[in-house]
Structures are given as C-alpha cells and as structure tokens.
Motif scaffolding. Structure first.
Motif: not given
Length: 437
Positions: A61-63, A151, A153-154, A157-158, A161, A189
C-alpha cells in the motif's frame, strides 16, 4: 533485525482493546523493519500477515502526499486491522491479503533522511529506492516470494506506484528481485495532474458548487497551470496549481478537495498564513493525513510498540521536506509509464471515487482516453457492469469494466479515500482485482 510480535502480547495496545470490549482477535503476526536504501536514507515498512497468508496475495500500500504515511493513515484510517481508536476494522484488507505498508518517499512517516540530500526529488529516485527495499524485503521473507504481489495506491501514491511497477517488472525479468508481481492498482491517482486541474471547473459547475463567475475564475487559473506544464516549467506549475486550489476554496466556501459533499475539516486554507506555497500545500494535503489524534497515536503507543524508531525521529516530522523536495516533479504526468506497463503485459487497474475533487473521475477518464495501448478502442466501446454495494444489497455501489490487462472501477458515494468512505465496496473490489471472487 526485523521485529516480530503477537499483537495480543503488546499490553499497551491490548489494554485498549479490552477496555473497548473488543471480541475480534487482532492479527496473528506482524513484522517491521528499516531498510537503508541509500547512504543516510532510511525507509520504514510494516507487514501484517493474513491468517492464511500462504494462500492469499501480498499487497503493498502506497499513500499520497507525497509525504503521507501508509503506516499511519493507510493503516489506521483506511485498511489496516485496527482503526485509529485501536478497535478492529470490519473491512480490513488483512482479511483478504497480507498487507505491507511502506512509508515512502524517504522522510515520510517513520522513514527519515539523515541529511538534506537524502530526500528524493523525482519519481525515478522513489522507484529506485523502492526496488532496493523490495529486493531486501523478499530476500528477508522468502516465504512470500511466490505469493501474488500487487501494488495498491492512493493519490500521489499512484504516480509512484506506476513508476515503481515499471522498474519492478524490469528487475524481475533481470532476476534482481524475486517476487510474483501480479499487477498494480491506481486509486484516485495523480497520473495526469493537468487533466485533473482542467476538469475541476466543469465538475464543480455541473454539481452546482460553482457559479458562472467562479467557473470563469477557475478556468483562468487552470489555463495558467496548463501553460506552465506545456512549457515544461513544472515547479511553476506546482505553484500555480496551489493558486488554482485557492480559487476553488474562495468560490466554493471551502469545498473539501477529498469529498465535494463536505467542507474543509478545519480552518479555510485560503487564509492560511504559513508563508510559501509549499507550506500551504503541506497544510492542505499532508496535514489531513497527519491529524493530531493520529500523530499522538503514532508518536505514543505505536512508537513504543515498534521499538526501533530512532530517538531523533518523529512520525511525520519530515513530511513538508518530502513535499518540498518533490515539488519540481509534482506536476509531471506519467501516462506514458502506464502505457509502458500495459504494453509489457502488466495488469493495471484504475479506480476512482465519484465524489473526489483533487483527482476527479472526469480527469481520470481524460488521461485514460489518451493511452496508446492497443486495447483502448475495444475497452472504450465496452459497457460498464454495475456492482451491488455489499453493505446494501440491491443498491449499486460501483461500476466496472475490464479488457485484457486493463480495468476501471467507478466507486459511487466515495471521495478520495475510497476505503474510508466505502469500506465494504473497496474490500470487494480488492477481492475482484486479486481474483478471489
């Protein structure tokens, strides 16, 4: 050395759960550690194992931000096993996958840079840093090398990603990273910043949040951003993007960029007296991810639980520096990277919240239509399929369509943070993307 823990043995958290009368058991196994990705640049990661982790995928998870913390916000506010009050989350993604939270770029959350040149200044560095982390992570935890690895993401973060996925795909082919990469999901994203900015006006006008004068003002501000982007003046474009957001706030009485049905959760940032536009944007877009109550949790019991955080490191303490160092890269699009992922056969999913403004669905659809992917004409001609809201059977919760290795999910009644706004729908989407339904 990585830290292992049975959460029920950690009295500082267990006492809270007991006092709240929780009957749901906490996750059985966790692991966390630091990786020095460059000299003086340290990234923190935190893994939650699913109960049957051998049979379930692994999710990274990528913030967003850049500078928003996955170990904090993503974990306790969105998809982790416990919420900010340390109560079990019914829609935790750990039910369907092992979840790896990474505080990136360097300086985000518990990650830290020992010196000024330790911060990343572009997504290329972010991607190379993450490759170092993933290489060491999968070498350290070989039992997860064969699990399907996604992966998710949000927001910003996208963008990270997409860049990370492209480099990861190459690294796997070269044999430098051992994992079973199964796809990337880009949630609300920041793939094509200009397409987002240029559609703010039409979106707000169509939803009766701008009048004619407001639309005129915002259109003018957006055109200024467009000119800077077209001239490749990306730092100037970031500053003008900040100006455009101020125009939005002034003409909507402070609409919330993360959900148009609400207003800014605190004082209007249009009157913010924090100095330059970097401070203003940190106030707008990183501060909501680092609420005081969350900061107290992370710098209090969580820090004590983890036991490896350096004494001079404060959770979120370098967030503004992270954003400042990335400001010159912030408005650069990465649509071409998505095209490269699709051409390479990587599974790509886009998902977006109906009520998001900062990355509105109109803007997402615009950049998708610009893809050079050979499957785009067939994808465009397809009709979407409705999905029932798991929390309200018979009520539509989303639409989606998929063709070959590309999918798009439109999540209804959700803003920028889809798992927070529509937890059951987000969990169902996760299962569909990872082919569990």
């Amino acid at each position: 050395m990585a830290q292992f823990a049975e959460l029920f043995t950690l009295l500082s958290l267990f006492s809270v759960l007991v006092s709240k009368g929780s009957s749901s058991p906490p996750p059985a196994k966790e692991q966390w550690d630091y990786v020095e990705v460059r000299p003086g640049a340290h990234i923190f990661w935190w893994l939650y194992y699913a109960d049957s982790y051998q049979d379930l995928p692994l999710i990274l998870w990528l913030q967003g931000g850049p500078g928003g913390s996955g170990s904090g916000f993503g974990n306790f506010e969105e998809i982790g096993p416990l919420n900010r009050d340390l109560e079990p989350r019914k829609t935790s993604w750990v039910q369907a996958a092992s979840v790896l939270f990474v505080d990136n770029p360097v300086g985000t959350g518990f990650s830290y840079a020992e010196r000024p040149d330790g911060f990343a200044t572009n997504v290329s560095t972010v991607a190379s840093d993450m490759l170092v982390l993933l290489q060491k992570f999968f070498a350290q935890i070989p039992e997860l090398q064969s699990n399907p690895f996604y992966i998710f993401s949000e927001s910003y973060g996208g963008k990270m990603a997409a860049a990370i996925s492209l480099e990861l795909n190459k690294a796997i082919a070269q044999g430098s990273v051992k994992c079973n990469f199964a796809g990337v999901a880009l949630g609300d994203s920041w793939i094509s910043p200009l397409d987002s900015v240029m559609t703010w006006g039409p979106y707000l006008y169509a939803t009766s949040l701008l009048d004619d004068s407001g639309l005129k003002d915002l259109t003018s501000a957006a055109e200024d951003v467009k000119e800077a982007v077209q001239q490749q003046q990306f730092l100037k474009a970031t500053e003008l993007w900040s100006v455009a957001e101020t125009v939005v706030e002034q003409n909507t009485n402070g609409v919330n960029f993360y959900n148009i049905l609400t207003q800014q959760p605190d004082e209007k940032t249009a009157s913010f007296a924090g100095g330059n536009f970097i401070s203003l944007q940190a106030h707008r877009h990183i501060r909501p991810l680092h609420k005081q109550s969350l900061s107290e949790l992370m710098n209090g019991p969580i820090r004590k639980k983890l036991g490896i955080i350096p004494q001079n490191v404060t959770w979120g303490g370098q967030a503004e520096e992270v954003f400042s160092n990335m400001a010159g890269d912030f408005m650069r699009p990465v649509v071409d990277i998505v095209d490269q992922l699709l051409a390479a056969g990587v599974n790509v999913t886009v998902y977006n919240g109906q009520l998001d403004l900062i990355v509105d669905t109109l803007g997402q659809e615009l950049w998708v239509k610009k893809l050079k992917w050979e499957g785009l004409p067939s994808f465009t001609q397809m009709r979407w399929t409705p999905l029932d809201d798991p929390a309200s059977p018979g009520v539509t919760g989303a639409f989606y369509k998929t063709y070959k290795n590309f999918a798009f999910y439109w999540i209804l009644k959700a803003g920028h943070m889809i798992p927070s706004d529509q937890g059951p729908m987000a969990l169902q989407m996760l299962k569909m993307i990872t082919q569990q339904d």
